[in-house]
Each structure stands twice: as structure tokens, then as C-alpha cells.
Design a protein around this motif. Structure first.
Motif, PDB file in Angstrom:
ATOM      1  N   THR A  64       0.869  -1.179   0.000  1.00 29.52           N
ATOM      2  CA  THR A  64       0.000   0.000   0.000  1.00 29.52           C
ATOM      3  C   THR A  64       0.901   1.222   0.000  1.00 29.52           C
ATOM      4  OG1 THR A  64      -1.850  -1.031   1.153  1.00 29.52           O
ATOM      5  CG2 THR A  64      -1.652   1.343   1.381  1.00 29.52           C
ATOM      6  N   LEU A  65       0.575   2.192  -0.855  1.00 22.37           N
ATOM      7  CA  LEU A  65       1.315   3.450  -0.932  1.00 22.37           C
ATOM      8  C   LEU A  65       0.385   4.593  -0.544  1.00 22.37           C
ATOM      9  CD1 LEU A  65       3.866   5.071  -1.826  1.00 22.37           C
ATOM     10  CD2 LEU A  65       2.828   5.181  -4.101  1.00 22.37           C
ATOM     11  N   VAL A  66       0.848   5.435   0.379  1.00 19.33           N
ATOM     12  CA  VAL A  66       0.109   6.622   0.797  1.00 19.33           C
ATOM     13  C   VAL A  66       1.004   7.829   0.556  1.00 19.33           C
ATOM     14  CG1 VAL A  66      -0.906   7.845   2.768  1.00 19.33           C
ATOM     15  CG2 VAL A  66      -1.163   5.360   2.579  1.00 19.33           C
ATOM     16  N   MET A  67       0.444   8.886  -0.047  1.00 18.88           N
ATOM     17  CA  MET A  67       1.151  10.163  -0.183  1.00 18.88           C
ATOM     18  C   MET A  67       0.357  11.192   0.599  1.00 18.88           C
ATOM     19  SD  MET A  67       1.861  12.433  -3.600  1.00 18.88           S
ATOM     20  CE  MET A  67       2.469  14.110  -3.507  1.00 18.88           C
ATOM     21  N   THR A  68       1.034  11.884   1.508  1.00 19.44           N
ATOM     22  CA  THR A  68       0.341  12.800   2.397  1.00 19.44           C
ATOM     23  C   THR A  68       1.142  14.081   2.643  1.00 19.44           C
ATOM     24  OG1 THR A  68      -0.732  12.913   4.558  1.00 19.44           O
ATOM     25  CG2 THR A  68       1.274  11.657   4.450  1.00 19.44           C
ATOM     26  N   ASP A  69       0.446  15.138   3.009  1.00 14.68           N
ATOM     27  CA  ASP A  69       1.042  16.433   3.357  1.00 14.68           C
ATOM     28  C   ASP A  69       0.658  16.753   4.800  1.00 14.68           C
ATOM     29  OD1 ASP A  69       1.674  19.115   3.795  1.00 14.68           O
ATOM     30  OD2 ASP A  69       0.472  19.885   2.145  1.00 14.68           O
ATOM     31  N   PRO A  70       1.617  16.648   5.740  1.00 17.08           N
ATOM     32  CA  PRO A  70       1.292  16.943   7.137  1.00 17.08           C
ATOM     33  C   PRO A  70       1.316  18.433   7.475  1.00 17.08           C
ATOM     34  CG  PRO A  70       3.560  16.245   6.975  1.00 17.08           C
ATOM     35  CD  PRO A  70       2.968  16.154   5.582  1.00 17.08           C
ATOM     36  N   ASP A  71       1.556  19.284   6.488  1.00 17.99           N
ATOM     37  CA  ASP A  71       1.712  20.722   6.723  1.00 17.99           C
ATOM     38  C   ASP A  71       0.554  21.566   6.188  1.00 17.99           C
ATOM     39  OD1 ASP A  71       4.252  20.299   7.931  1.00 17.99           O
ATOM     40  OD2 ASP A  71       5.108  20.065   5.937  1.00 17.99           O
ATOM     41  N   ALA A  72      -0.611  20.952   5.953  1.00 19.00           N
ATOM     42  CA  ALA A  72      -1.740  21.690   5.384  1.00 19.00           C
ATOM     43  C   ALA A  72      -2.527  22.393   6.493  1.00 19.00           C
ATOM     44  CB  ALA A  72      -2.657  20.729   4.621  1.00 19.00           C
ATOM     45  N   PRO A  73      -2.971  23.606   6.252  1.00 18.94           N
ATOM     46  CA  PRO A  73      -2.692  24.465   5.088  1.00 18.94           C
ATOM     47  C   PRO A  73      -1.366  25.204   5.171  1.00 18.94           C
ATOM     48  CG  PRO A  73      -4.192  25.603   6.555  1.00 18.94           C
ATOM     49  CD  PRO A  73      -3.920  24.245   7.179  1.00 18.94           C
ATOM     50  N   SER A  74      -0.766  25.299   6.389  1.00 23.54           N
ATOM     51  CA  SER A  74       0.542  25.935   6.500  1.00 23.54           C
ATOM     52  C   SER A  74       1.352  25.218   7.572  1.00 23.54           C
ATOM     53  CB  SER A  74       0.408  27.428   6.847  1.00 23.54           C
ATOM     54  OG  SER A  74       0.115  27.589   8.226  1.00 23.54           O
ATOM     55  N   PRO A  75       2.680  25.178   7.400  1.00 21.31           N
ATOM     56  CA  PRO A  75       3.519  24.486   8.374  1.00 21.31           C
ATOM     57  C   PRO A  75       3.382  25.048   9.794  1.00 21.31           C
ATOM     58  CG  PRO A  75       4.765  24.934   6.379  1.00 21.31           C
ATOM     59  CD  PRO A  75       3.449  25.662   6.253  1.00 21.31           C
ATOM     60  N   SER A  76       3.104  26.343   9.911  1.00 20.21           N
ATOM     61  CA  SER A  76       2.986  26.929  11.251  1.00 20.21           C
ATOM     62  C   SER A  76       1.633  26.625  11.900  1.00 20.21           C
ATOM     63  CB  SER A  76       3.218  28.443  11.195  1.00 20.21           C
ATOM     64  OG  SER A  76       2.284  29.048  10.325  1.00 20.21           O
ATOM     65  N   GLU A  77       0.616  26.363  11.097  1.00 18.10           N
ATOM     66  CA  GLU A  77      -0.707  25.996  11.617  1.00 18.10           C
ATOM     67  C   GLU A  77      -1.295  24.857  10.788  1.00 18.10           C
ATOM     68  OE1 GLU A  77      -3.531  29.024  12.645  1.00 18.10           O
ATOM     69  OE2 GLU A  77      -1.934  30.488  12.949  1.00 18.10           O
ATOM     70  N   PRO A  78      -0.784  23.639  11.006  1.00 13.55           N
ATOM     71  CA  PRO A  78      -1.232  22.496  10.188  1.00 13.55           C
ATOM     72  C   PRO A  78      -2.554  21.896  10.678  1.00 13.55           C
ATOM     73  CG  PRO A  78       0.458  21.791  11.707  1.00 13.55           C
ATOM     74  CD  PRO A  78       0.281  23.275  11.923  1.00 13.55           C
ATOM     75  N   ASN A  79      -3.591  22.724  10.746  1.00  9.71           N
ATOM     76  CA  ASN A  79      -4.860  22.249  11.315  1.00  9.71           C
ATOM     77  C   ASN A  79      -5.649  21.333  10.389  1.00  9.71           C
ATOM     78  OD1 ASN A  79      -5.942  24.126   9.560  1.00  9.71           O
ATOM     79  ND2 ASN A  79      -6.291  25.662  11.151  1.00  9.71           N
ATOM     80  N   MET A  80      -5.153  21.077   9.180  1.00  7.58           N
ATOM     81  CA  MET A  80      -5.772  20.076   8.300  1.00  7.58           C
ATOM     82  C   MET A  80      -4.897  18.821   8.205  1.00  7.58           C
ATOM     83  SD  MET A  80      -7.165  22.243   5.105  1.00  7.58           S
ATOM     84  CE  MET A  80      -8.547  23.335   5.196  1.00  7.58           C
ATOM     85  N   ARG A  81      -3.846  18.771   9.032  1.00  6.35           N
ATOM     86  CA  ARG A  81      -2.928  17.626   9.038  1.00  6.35           C
ATOM     87  C   ARG A  81      -3.709  16.347   9.189  1.00  6.35           C
ATOM     88  NH1 ARG A  81       1.754  17.750  13.320  1.00  6.35           N
ATOM     89  NH2 ARG A  81       2.655  19.039  11.688  1.00  6.35           N
ATOM     90  N   GLU A  82      -3.430  15.377   8.404  1.00  9.70           N
ATOM     91  CA  GLU A  82      -2.671  15.325   7.168  1.00  9.70           C
ATOM     92  C   GLU A  82      -3.631  15.512   6.000  1.00  9.70           C
ATOM     93  OE1 GLU A  82      -0.766  11.389   7.039  1.00  9.70           O
ATOM     94  OE2 GLU A  82      -0.680  11.486   9.206  1.00  9.70           O
ATOM     95  N   TRP A  83      -3.145  16.053   4.901  1.00  4.32           N
ATOM     96  CA  TRP A  83      -3.909  16.155   3.659  1.00  4.32           C
ATOM     97  C   TRP A  83      -3.453  15.005   2.784  1.00  4.32           C
ATOM     98  CZ3 TRP A  83      -7.726  19.667   2.404  1.00  4.32           C
ATOM     99  CH2 TRP A  83      -8.179  19.629   1.085  1.00  4.32           C
ATOM    100  N   VAL A  84      -4.381  14.081   2.473  1.00  2.00           N
ATOM    101  CA  VAL A  84      -3.986  12.903   1.709  1.00  2.00           C
ATOM    102  C   VAL A  84      -4.008  13.224   0.213  1.00  2.00           C
ATOM    103  CG1 VAL A  84      -6.297  11.836   1.676  1.00  2.00           C
ATOM    104  CG2 VAL A  84      -4.276  10.408   1.425  1.00  2.00           C
ATOM    105  N   HIS A  85      -2.910  12.903  -0.463  1.00  2.00           N
ATOM    106  CA  HIS A  85      -2.762  13.205  -1.884  1.00  2.00           C
ATOM    107  C   HIS A  85      -2.936  11.992  -2.786  1.00  2.00           C
ATOM    108  CE1 HIS A  85      -1.418  17.461  -2.191  1.00  2.00           C
ATOM    109  NE2 HIS A  85      -1.310  17.281  -0.890  1.00  2.00           N
TER     110      HIS A  85
END
Length: 173
Positions: A64-85
Motif C-alpha cells: 500500500t502506498l500513501v502520499m500525504t502532506d502533514p503541513d496543510a494548510p501551512s507548516p505553522s498551523e497544520p490544522n488540516m494535518r494530514e492532507w492525503v494526496h
């Protein structure tokens, strides 16, 4: 005597997204000719299309491959962590994600502000999971750990990440 720090620890990939693990598989990720190495910069315009991913292993193993962004919407306030791509399951070893079942279609990096980490996490499956997986209802607030727990995937077998930031608008008219 110099000591080296694991780039996944230094980049806070271990901690923010996954727990400490021992790599037991090889995963190579390329956007065009550019080979992704931990922490390398990638322009979002380079990553519009899904990357080429080569996975080690035997064809009787599934991944299984997962691509994710733990810095959404911004690295200083990642309140959408994680954004799955991107999520692809049931990938035979020795092949690539095109041979698996895409659960979440690829979404290219679109960092609105700051430098974002885009992380590819590879898990070895115990058995086929394609029929068990429901796509997340939202790309926001995804948890790679919870997803892996739900599918009984255990710890990752390989991880690589790149950094990207918003590109300046073109000055051409």
C-alpha cells in the motif's frame, strides 16, 4: 566522531506522520528525471502528474502506498494535518502503483504558503485489502497511522519525502 541523524527524524516525518521503523523494502520515486531523496526541493509544476514509483519485492507480496502532506494548510498551523494526496493498495512487489488499486486519485502538490513536506509511505500488506478500503470522505485530517491500523498494515517498510513551496506567479503577460 560525527554522528548522522536520520533525515526522516530531522524532517519530523517520524513523529508527525509515522512512528520509528526499520526500512525493509526499497521504493524509488521520480518526477520526470528527478529522483526524490529525503528533503529535496521539488517545484509543484514538476509534480503535476503522478510520479513514477518503483517498489522492490516479489510479485507475491502486496503493498500500500500513501502520499500525504502533514503541513496543510501551512507548516505553522497544520490544522488540516494530514492532507492525503494519493492512496494505492494491492500493488504487487517488484512493480509500481499502476499495477495496484487506486483508492484516492493522485492530487498534485499545491502548497498555499510555507514549505510543505510531501511524504510517500509504503506498507507491506498481509493479504489483499482492496475490497476492505473505503476512500476517506475528505482529503483533510487524514491519519496515515489510523489508516494503517484499520488495514492491519503495521509499520511502514519504506518512506521518502520531498519539500515544495508555492511557485511565484509567472510574470509573462
Amino acid at each position: 566522531m560525527a554522528t548522522s541523524i536520520d533525515p526522516l527524524v530531522l524532517g519530523r516525518v517520524i513523529g508527525d506522520v509515522v512512528d520509528m521503523f526499520i526500512p525493509t523494502a526499497t521504493m524509488s520515486v521520480y518526477f520526470g528525471p528527478k529522483h526524490i531523496t529525503n528533503g529535496c526541493p521539488i517545484k509543484p509544476s514538476t509534480a503535476v502528474n503522478p510520479p513514477r514509483v518503483n517498489i522492490s519485492g516479489n510479485s507475491n507480496e502486496l503493498y500500500t502506498l500513501v502520499m500525504t502532506d502533514p503541513d496543510a494548510p501551512s507548516p505553522s498551523e497544520p490544522n488540516m494535518r494530514e492532507w492525503v494526496h494519493w492512496i494505492v493498495v494491492d500493488i504487487p512487489g517488484g512493480t509500481n502503483p499502476s499495477q495496484g488499486k487506486e483508492i484516492v486519485p493522485y492530487m498534485d502538490p499545491r502548497p498555499p504558503m510555507g514549505i510543505h513536506r510531501y511524504i510517500f509511505v509504503l506498507f507491506r500488506q498481509n493479504s489483499p485489502v482492496g475490497m476492505m478500503v473505503q476512500p476517506p470522505t475528505s482529503r483533510a485530517n487524514f491519519s496515515t497511522r489510523m489508516f494503517a491500523g484499520y488495514l492491519h498494515l503495521g509499520l511502514p517498510v519504506a518512506t521518502v519525502y520531498f519539500n515544495a513551496q508555492k511557485e511565484p506567479a509567472s510574470r509573462r503577460h
